[in-house]
Motif scaffolding. Sequence first.
Motif, PDB file in Angstrom:
ATOM      1  N   GLU A  26       0.838  -1.206   0.000  1.00 20.03           N
ATOM      2  CA  GLU A  26       0.000   0.000   0.000  1.00 20.03           C
ATOM      3  C   GLU A  26       0.870   1.252   0.000  1.00 20.03           C
ATOM      4  O   GLU A  26       0.595   2.212  -0.729  1.00 20.03           O
ATOM      5  CB  GLU A  26      -0.933   0.010   1.205  1.00 20.03           C
ATOM      6  N   CYS A  27       1.916   1.246   0.786  1.00 22.31           N
ATOM      7  CA  CYS A  27       2.831   2.401   0.821  1.00 22.31           C
ATOM      8  C   CYS A  27       3.519   2.588  -0.520  1.00 22.31           C
ATOM      9  O   CYS A  27       3.626   3.716  -1.011  1.00 22.31           O
ATOM     10  CB  CYS A  27       3.863   2.228   1.930  1.00 22.31           C
ATOM     11  N   LEU A  28       3.972   1.520  -1.106  1.00 28.53           N
ATOM     12  CA  LEU A  28       4.612   1.600  -2.412  1.00 28.53           C
ATOM     13  C   LEU A  28       3.642   2.165  -3.450  1.00 28.53           C
ATOM     14  O   LEU A  28       4.003   3.037  -4.241  1.00 28.53           O
ATOM     15  CB  LEU A  28       5.122   0.225  -2.847  1.00 28.53           C
ATOM     16  N   CYS A  29       2.423   1.695  -3.439  1.00 31.22           N
ATOM     17  CA  CYS A  29       1.417   2.172  -4.391  1.00 31.22           C
ATOM     18  C   CYS A  29       1.137   3.657  -4.180  1.00 31.22           C
ATOM     19  O   CYS A  29       0.991   4.414  -5.147  1.00 31.22           O
ATOM     20  CB  CYS A  29       0.151   1.340  -4.256  1.00 31.22           C
ATOM     21  N   ARG A  30       1.081   4.093  -2.954  1.00 29.68           N
ATOM     22  CA  ARG A  30       0.862   5.514  -2.665  1.00 29.68           C
ATOM     23  C   ARG A  30       2.015   6.372  -3.180  1.00 29.68           C
ATOM     24  O   ARG A  30       1.801   7.452  -3.717  1.00 29.68           O
ATOM     25  CB  ARG A  30       0.692   5.734  -1.165  1.00 29.68           C
ATOM     26  N   VAL A  31       3.226   5.887  -3.015  1.00 27.71           N
ATOM     27  CA  VAL A  31       4.385   6.624  -3.513  1.00 27.71           C
ATOM     28  C   VAL A  31       4.334   6.705  -5.037  1.00 27.71           C
ATOM     29  O   VAL A  31       4.544   7.775  -5.621  1.00 27.71           O
ATOM     30  CB  VAL A  31       5.714   5.972  -3.038  1.00 27.71           C
ATOM     31  N   ARG A  32       4.046   5.588  -5.684  1.00 24.74           N
ATOM     32  CA  ARG A  32       3.958   5.583  -7.140  1.00 24.74           C
ATOM     33  C   ARG A  32       2.851   6.517  -7.619  1.00 24.74           C
ATOM     34  O   ARG A  32       3.025   7.249  -8.607  1.00 24.74           O
ATOM     35  CB  ARG A  32       3.722   4.158  -7.651  1.00 24.74           C
ATOM     36  N   LEU A  33       1.713   6.532  -6.923  1.00 21.75           N
ATOM     37  CA  LEU A  33       0.609   7.409  -7.291  1.00 21.75           C
ATOM     38  C   LEU A  33       1.008   8.873  -7.128  1.00 21.75           C
ATOM     39  O   LEU A  33       0.726   9.707  -7.991  1.00 21.75           O
ATOM     40  CB  LEU A  33      -0.631   7.108  -6.444  1.00 21.75           C
ATOM     41  N   ALA A  34       1.684   9.201  -6.055  1.00 23.14           N
ATOM     42  CA  ALA A  34       2.130  10.577  -5.834  1.00 23.14           C
ATOM     43  C   ALA A  34       3.115  11.012  -6.912  1.00 23.14           C
ATOM     44  O   ALA A  34       3.070  12.161  -7.383  1.00 23.14           O
ATOM     45  CB  ALA A  34       2.765  10.708  -4.444  1.00 23.14           C
ATOM     46  N   ARG A  35       4.000  10.122  -7.329  1.00 27.95           N
ATOM     47  CA  ARG A  35       4.966  10.461  -8.377  1.00 27.95           C
ATOM     48  C   ARG A  35       4.262  10.646  -9.719  1.00 27.95           C
ATOM     49  O   ARG A  35       4.603  11.560 -10.483  1.00 27.95           O
ATOM     50  CB  ARG A  35       6.031   9.375  -8.474  1.00 27.95           C
ATOM     51  N   ALA A  36       3.275   9.798 -10.004  1.00 25.08           N
ATOM     52  CA  ALA A  36       2.499   9.961 -11.237  1.00 25.08           C
ATOM     53  C   ALA A  36       1.745  11.288 -11.207  1.00 25.08           C
ATOM     54  O   ALA A  36       1.706  12.020 -12.201  1.00 25.08           O
ATOM     55  CB  ALA A  36       1.531   8.792 -11.422  1.00 25.08           C
ATOM     56  N   HIS A  37       1.162  11.613 -10.074  1.00 19.05           N
ATOM     57  CA  HIS A  37       0.442  12.885  -9.914  1.00 19.05           C
ATOM     58  C   HIS A  37       1.374  14.076 -10.161  1.00 19.05           C
ATOM     59  O   HIS A  37       1.028  15.003 -10.904  1.00 19.05           O
ATOM     60  CB  HIS A  37      -0.164  12.961  -8.509  1.00 19.05           C
ATOM     61  N   SER A  38       2.541  14.035  -9.589  1.00 24.97           N
ATOM     62  CA  SER A  38       3.514  15.098  -9.766  1.00 24.97           C
ATOM     63  C   SER A  38       3.891  15.251 -11.236  1.00 24.97           C
ATOM     64  O   SER A  38       3.983  16.375 -11.758  1.00 24.97           O
ATOM     65  CB  SER A  38       4.757  14.804  -8.923  1.00 24.97           C
ATOM     66  N   GLU A  39       4.098  14.137 -11.902  1.00 21.84           N
ATOM     67  CA  GLU A  39       4.448  14.197 -13.317  1.00 21.84           C
ATOM     68  C   GLU A  39       3.283  14.717 -14.151  1.00 21.84           C
ATOM     69  O   GLU A  39       3.476  15.493 -15.088  1.00 21.84           O
ATOM     70  CB  GLU A  39       4.903  12.827 -13.817  1.00 21.84           C
ATOM     71  N   LEU A  40       2.063  14.316 -13.819  1.00 20.20           N
ATOM     72  CA  LEU A  40       0.888  14.819 -14.545  1.00 20.20           C
ATOM     73  C   LEU A  40       0.760  16.332 -14.401  1.00 20.20           C
ATOM     74  O   LEU A  40       0.331  17.020 -15.334  1.00 20.20           O
ATOM     75  CB  LEU A  40      -0.388  14.131 -14.040  1.00 20.20           C
ATOM     76  N   ARG A  51      -1.722   7.547 -20.123  1.00 21.77           N
ATOM     77  CA  ARG A  51      -1.296   6.146 -20.253  1.00 21.77           C
ATOM     78  C   ARG A  51       0.228   6.025 -20.104  1.00 21.77           C
ATOM     79  O   ARG A  51       0.720   5.157 -19.391  1.00 21.77           O
ATOM     80  CB  ARG A  51      -1.733   5.568 -21.591  1.00 21.77           C
ATOM     81  N   GLN A  52       0.981   6.888 -20.769  1.00 24.30           N
ATOM     82  CA  GLN A  52       2.453   6.843 -20.689  1.00 24.30           C
ATOM     83  C   GLN A  52       2.936   7.095 -19.266  1.00 24.30           C
ATOM     84  O   GLN A  52       3.815   6.387 -18.761  1.00 24.30           O
ATOM     85  CB  GLN A  52       3.070   7.912 -21.591  1.00 24.30           C
ATOM     86  N   ILE A  53       2.365   8.106 -18.637  1.00 29.18           N
ATOM     87  CA  ILE A  53       2.796   8.467 -17.290  1.00 29.18           C
ATOM     88  C   ILE A  53       2.422   7.370 -16.304  1.00 29.18           C
ATOM     89  O   ILE A  53       3.230   6.978 -15.459  1.00 29.18           O
ATOM     90  CB  ILE A  53       2.224   9.837 -16.892  1.00 29.18           C
ATOM     91  N   ALA A  54       1.215   6.851 -16.409  1.00 29.36           N
ATOM     92  CA  ALA A  54       0.787   5.770 -15.523  1.00 29.36           C
ATOM     93  C   ALA A  54       1.698   4.556 -15.680  1.00 29.36           C
ATOM     94  O   ALA A  54       2.143   3.965 -14.688  1.00 29.36           O
ATOM     95  CB  ALA A  54      -0.665   5.396 -15.806  1.00 29.36           C
ATOM     96  N   ALA A  55       2.003   4.195 -16.917  1.00 27.12           N
ATOM     97  CA  ALA A  55       2.862   3.030 -17.168  1.00 27.12           C
ATOM     98  C   ALA A  55       4.264   3.256 -16.621  1.00 27.12           C
ATOM     99  O   ALA A  55       4.871   2.334 -16.062  1.00 27.12           O
ATOM    100  CB  ALA A  55       2.920   2.737 -18.664  1.00 27.12           C
ATOM    101  N   ARG A  56       4.770   4.477 -16.749  1.00 24.80           N
ATOM    102  CA  ARG A  56       6.115   4.782 -16.243  1.00 24.80           C
ATOM    103  C   ARG A  56       6.190   4.537 -14.731  1.00 24.80           C
ATOM    104  O   ARG A  56       7.223   4.165 -14.199  1.00 24.80           O
ATOM    105  CB  ARG A  56       6.480   6.226 -16.564  1.00 24.80           C
ATOM    106  N   TRP A  57       5.073   4.724 -14.025  1.00 22.33           N
ATOM    107  CA  TRP A  57       5.059   4.540 -12.571  1.00 22.33           C
ATOM    108  C   TRP A  57       4.465   3.202 -12.157  1.00 22.33           C
ATOM    109  O   TRP A  57       4.121   2.995 -11.005  1.00 22.33           O
ATOM    110  CB  TRP A  57       4.353   5.716 -11.902  1.00 22.33           C
ATOM    111  N   GLY A  58       4.365   2.269 -13.124  1.00 18.05           N
ATOM    112  CA  GLY A  58       3.998   0.897 -12.798  1.00 18.05           C
ATOM    113  C   GLY A  58       2.517   0.580 -12.817  1.00 18.05           C
ATOM    114  O   GLY A  58       2.114  -0.505 -12.408  1.00 18.05           O
ATOM    115  N   PHE A  59       1.705   1.493 -13.318  1.00 19.49           N
ATOM    116  CA  PHE A  59       0.259   1.238 -13.408  1.00 19.49           C
ATOM    117  C   PHE A  59      -0.043   0.794 -14.832  1.00 19.49           C
ATOM    118  O   PHE A  59      -0.092   1.608 -15.749  1.00 19.49           O
ATOM    119  CB  PHE A  59      -0.542   2.495 -13.058  1.00 19.49           C
TER     120      PHE A  59
END
Length: 84
Positions: A26-40, A51-59
Amino acid sequence: MAAIGHISSRSLQQAFRDHTGASPMECLCRVRLARAHSELLTADPTTASVRQIAARWGFTHLPGFAQYYRAHYGHNPRHTLQQL
């Protein structure tokens, strides 16, 4: 890490949850989500895609990413990308 601490992996997971309030995944997923949000927030919507940004962060499952994103940020990731 569990072996280094001479405890079971389950004990390590439980200690992590007790300390952080969430599982390691859960913590890892939250970090990945925050990084995707920052990039967006900073990406150029003419050259980047959700799609590109989500995939870059493992989604890899875009509908799941969008649902998780909406639950945390209150709107679609596309909305964040197009805020520029």
